[in-house]
Scaffold this motif. Structure first.
Motif, PDB file in Angstrom:
ATOM      1  N   UNK A 185       1.055  -1.159   0.131  1.00 27.38           N
ATOM      2  CA  UNK A 185       0.041   0.142   0.051  1.00 27.38           C
ATOM      3  C   UNK A 185       0.906   1.321   0.026  1.00 27.38           C
ATOM      4  N   UNK A 186       0.435   2.366  -0.710  1.00 25.02           N
ATOM      5  CA  UNK A 186       1.030   3.577  -0.821  1.00 25.02           C
ATOM      6  C   UNK A 186       1.275   3.881   0.664  1.00 25.02           C
ATOM      7  N   UNK A 187       0.659   4.013   1.563  1.00 32.38           N
ATOM      8  CA  UNK A 187       0.715   4.520   2.966  1.00 32.38           C
ATOM      9  C   UNK A 187       1.835   3.742   3.764  1.00 32.38           C
ATOM     10  N   UNK A 188       1.941   2.529   3.378  1.00 31.92           N
ATOM     11  CA  UNK A 188       3.174   1.604   3.806  1.00 31.92           C
ATOM     12  C   UNK A 188       4.403   2.314   3.219  1.00 31.92           C
ATOM     13  N   UNK A 189       4.760   2.358   2.074  1.00 32.07           N
ATOM     14  CA  UNK A 189       5.661   2.892   1.156  1.00 32.07           C
ATOM     15  C   UNK A 189       6.035   4.168   1.878  1.00 32.07           C
ATOM     16  N   UNK A 190       5.219   5.162   1.994  1.00 29.01           N
ATOM     17  CA  UNK A 190       5.252   6.378   2.594  1.00 29.01           C
ATOM     18  C   UNK A 190       6.036   6.383   4.021  1.00 29.01           C
ATOM     19  N   UNK A 191       5.600   5.481   4.640  1.00 29.17           N
ATOM     20  CA  UNK A 191       6.012   5.416   6.017  1.00 29.17           C
ATOM     21  C   UNK A 191       7.490   4.942   5.937  1.00 29.17           C
ATOM     22  N   UNK A 192       7.874   3.919   5.043  1.00 27.52           N
ATOM     23  CA  UNK A 192       9.151   3.249   4.660  1.00 27.52           C
ATOM     24  C   UNK A 192      10.230   4.351   4.099  1.00 27.52           C
ATOM     25  N   UNK A 193       9.823   5.175   3.188  1.00 32.03           N
ATOM     26  CA  UNK A 193      10.552   5.983   2.760  1.00 32.03           C
ATOM     27  C   UNK A 193      10.724   7.354   3.723  1.00 32.03           C
ATOM     28  N   UNK A 194       9.853   7.499   4.611  1.00 27.14           N
ATOM     29  CA  UNK A 194       9.801   8.665   5.240  1.00 27.14           C
ATOM     30  C   UNK A 194       9.286  10.122   4.734  1.00 27.14           C
ATOM     31  N   UNK A 195       8.078   9.898   4.001  1.00 22.85           N
ATOM     32  CA  UNK A 195       7.611  10.866   3.408  1.00 22.85           C
ATOM     33  C   UNK A 195       6.124  10.938   4.136  1.00 22.85           C
ATOM     34  N   UNK A 196       5.341  12.017   3.488  1.00 17.52           N
ATOM     35  CA  UNK A 196       3.836  12.037   3.826  1.00 17.52           C
ATOM     36  C   UNK A 196       3.313  11.574   2.490  1.00 17.52           C
ATOM     37  N   UNK A 197       2.000  11.120   2.781  1.00 20.88           N
ATOM     38  CA  UNK A 197       1.332  10.466   1.726  1.00 20.88           C
ATOM     39  C   UNK A 197       0.950  11.661   0.790  1.00 20.88           C
ATOM     40  N   UNK A 198       0.826  12.434   1.110  1.00 17.52           N
ATOM     41  CA  UNK A 198       0.575  14.038   0.057  1.00 17.52           C
ATOM     42  C   UNK A 198       1.831  13.955  -0.934  1.00 17.52           C
ATOM     43  N   UNK A 199       3.061  13.844  -0.454  1.00 14.78           N
ATOM     44  CA  UNK A 199       4.094  13.754  -1.231  1.00 14.78           C
ATOM     45  C   UNK A 199       4.205  12.615  -2.145  1.00 14.78           C
TER      46      UNK A 199
END
Length: 94
Positions: free
Chosen positions: A25-39
């Motif tokens: 999921x995109x939200x999990x990838x965002x957490x992994x990469x240290x970025x917000x979901x918006x970015x």
């Protein structure tokens, strides 16, 4: 072990390619990469519009200068300068 350096564009490309696979999921990838979901969604949208080259940093410079002199005025000034080359501001010396 030395630090491994990566460019931001490479990290964005990895993120987008992982998201495109659809396994995480995109939200999990965002957490992994240290970025917000918006970015994260911004990068995905850029990639969909322009491919990997669209992930490069964009200029933050203004496209339009609010206080810029209009082109018509500039051309009039240049015409006057050509017509009257001796007209100029005097320089005061002390």
């Amino acid at each position: 072990m030395p630090w491994s350096e990566t460019r931001a564009v490479n990290e964005r490309a990895r993120f987008v390619l992982e998201a495109s696979e659809g396994w995480t999921p995109v939200s999990e990838l965002c957490r992994r990469y240290g970025i917000s979901r918006r970015v994260g969604y911004k990068w995905l949208k850029r990639f969909q519009r322009g491919g990997l080259s669209a992930l490069e940093d964009h200029s933050r410079a203004r496209r339009v200068q609010a206080g810029a002199t209009p082109p018509e005025v500039i051309s009039q000034i240049l015409e006057l300068r050509r017509a009257h080359p001796t007209w100029c501001a005097s320089v005061a010396t002390s």
